[in-house]
Design an enzyme around this catalytic site. Structure first.
Site, PDB file in Angstrom:
ATOM      1  N   ARG A  67       1.551   4.342  -3.051  1.00  0.00           N
ATOM      2  CA  ARG A  67       1.311   5.762  -2.761  1.00  0.00           C
ATOM      3  C   ARG A  67       2.588   6.596  -2.875  1.00  0.00           C
ATOM      4  NH1 ARG A  67      -2.422   2.576  -0.726  1.00  0.00           N
ATOM      5  NH2 ARG A  67      -4.517   3.339  -0.171  1.00  0.00           N
ATOM      6  N   ASP A 124      -6.828  -7.787   6.196  1.00  0.00           N
ATOM      7  CA  ASP A 124      -5.975  -8.662   5.389  1.00  0.00           C
ATOM      8  C   ASP A 124      -5.334  -9.770   6.212  1.00  0.00           C
ATOM      9  OD1 ASP A 124      -6.556  -7.145   3.194  1.00  0.00           O
ATOM     10  OD2 ASP A 124      -4.671  -6.024   3.192  1.00  0.00           O
ATOM     11  N   SER A 153       0.829  -1.209   0.000  1.00  0.00           N
ATOM     12  CA  SER A 153       0.000   0.000   0.000  1.00  0.00           C
ATOM     13  C   SER A 153       0.859   1.253   0.000  1.00  0.00           C
ATOM     14  CB  SER A 153      -0.919   0.005   1.229  1.00  0.00           C
ATOM     15  OG  SER A 153      -1.847  -1.045   1.184  1.00  0.00           O
TER      16      SER A 153
END
Length: 319
Positions: free
Chosen positions: A24, A310, A20
């Site tokens: 970004r 997750d 993630s």
């Protein structure tokens, strides 16, 4: 393949970089002014799809010895790609690019693999269209998606579900509007985008579950070290907890509070998990020391679920 039982896990390991945060870092470095350097980047197919998309958008990105060098020219320097932006199997790339491309001065088309083509994008498209975005997709809300860049307006939007991808798409779009963009989420979801925007010089304020994007701030290049992925660490944490005579150290794991639900729940189950060498940078991180523990059952639900979504398969093994 033969797997044999062992008498205990001992040693020091690292785990894969956080996906993630890797996504970004590329996105925000690409719209920042100046050079950015990203170390410990996850060289997986999804994150490489993000790099390829931004190269097509005119950003100079080089990979040298596993490190990423990005030469950003600012928020308004992205260029019309001139070809399809292929996002592969990456839902993060696809959904976040919807938000970033909507306020640009050009048009672009996003498409992914067969799996991405089956994943609905309506959750992201609808609020962006309320901001004035011009977006059309296959059968309404599936890729390929064509985004005709246009000027967006401010919005106050209450998210129907806690979704970091939806929230991030709106934050990225909100960087380009004249007024403040207000996003209200039902439960706290991972906040990597908020932290990184502020780390690059932007202004995103958060109070309780209300996120406000203040526009007009210029972003500037940064040096970023991606921490280890706590989702990857979760399997080793559980293994050390349930295998007798185990004690392991997992170095440089991301300890963002929106992602550490797995640690909180395992500790509630009686787990020994200690944190050493804590570093409170753009993304907090540290070393985890995990020892064999006698676990007991607990009940979980509500606010903690988005913080460990997750990691539920690994948690099921512990249970």
């Amino acid at each position: 393949m033969e797997i044999n039982p062992i008498k205990g896990l001992q040693g020091t390991i690292t785990v894969a970089p956080d996906k993630s945060i890797s996504h970004r870092a590329i996105m925000l470095a690409s719209i920042a002014k100046g050079k950015s350097f990203v170390s410990n980047f996850l060289m997986g197919e999804d994150c490489l799809s993000t790099i390829e998309c931004f190269k097509k958008l005119g950003v100079s990105i080089e990979i040298k010895a596993g490190q990423i060098y990005i030469d950003g020219k600012g928020k308004y320097a992205l260029k019309a790609p001139g070809q399809l932006l292929y996002t592969g199997n990456s839902g993060t790339t696809t959904r976040l690019l919807c938000g970033l491309l909507a306020p640009q001065s050009f048009s672009a088309t996003l498409d992914g693999d067969a799996s991405i083509r089956k994943r609905p994008m309506k959750r992201v498209i609808e609020p962006l269209m309320k901001m004035g975005a011009k977006i059309s997709g296959s059968n309404g809300d599936y890729t390929p998606i064509t985004i005709e860049g246009t000027e967006l307006k401010e919005i106050e939007y209450t998210m129907p579900v806690a979704s970091a991808q939806l929230k991030s798409a709106l934050i990225l779009a909100g960087l380009y509007v004249q007024g403040k963009t207000t996003i209200i989420e039902p439960k706290l979801s991972r906040n990597h985008t908020e932290l990184m925007v502020n780390g690059f010089g932007g202004e995103v304020t958060v109070e309780n579950n209300i996120i406000i994007v203040n526009p007009g701030k210029e972003l500037f290049g940064q040096k970023i070290e991606i921490p280890g992925d706590i989702s990857s660490a979760a399997f080793f944490i559980v293994a050390a907890l349930i295998i007798p005579n185990s004690e392991i150290r997992i170095k440089n794991v991301g300890l963002n509070e929106t992602r550490t639900g797995i640690i909180d729940v395992l500790r509630a189950m009686g787990a020994f998990i200690a944190i050493e060498n804590f570093r409170d940078g753009m993304e907090p991180s540290g070393d985890l020391i995990v020892k064999t523990s006698s676990l007991h059952g607990v009940e979980i639900g509500g606010k903690v679920i988005p913080r460990l979504i997750d990691e539920l398969p690994a948690l099921a093994v512990a249970a």
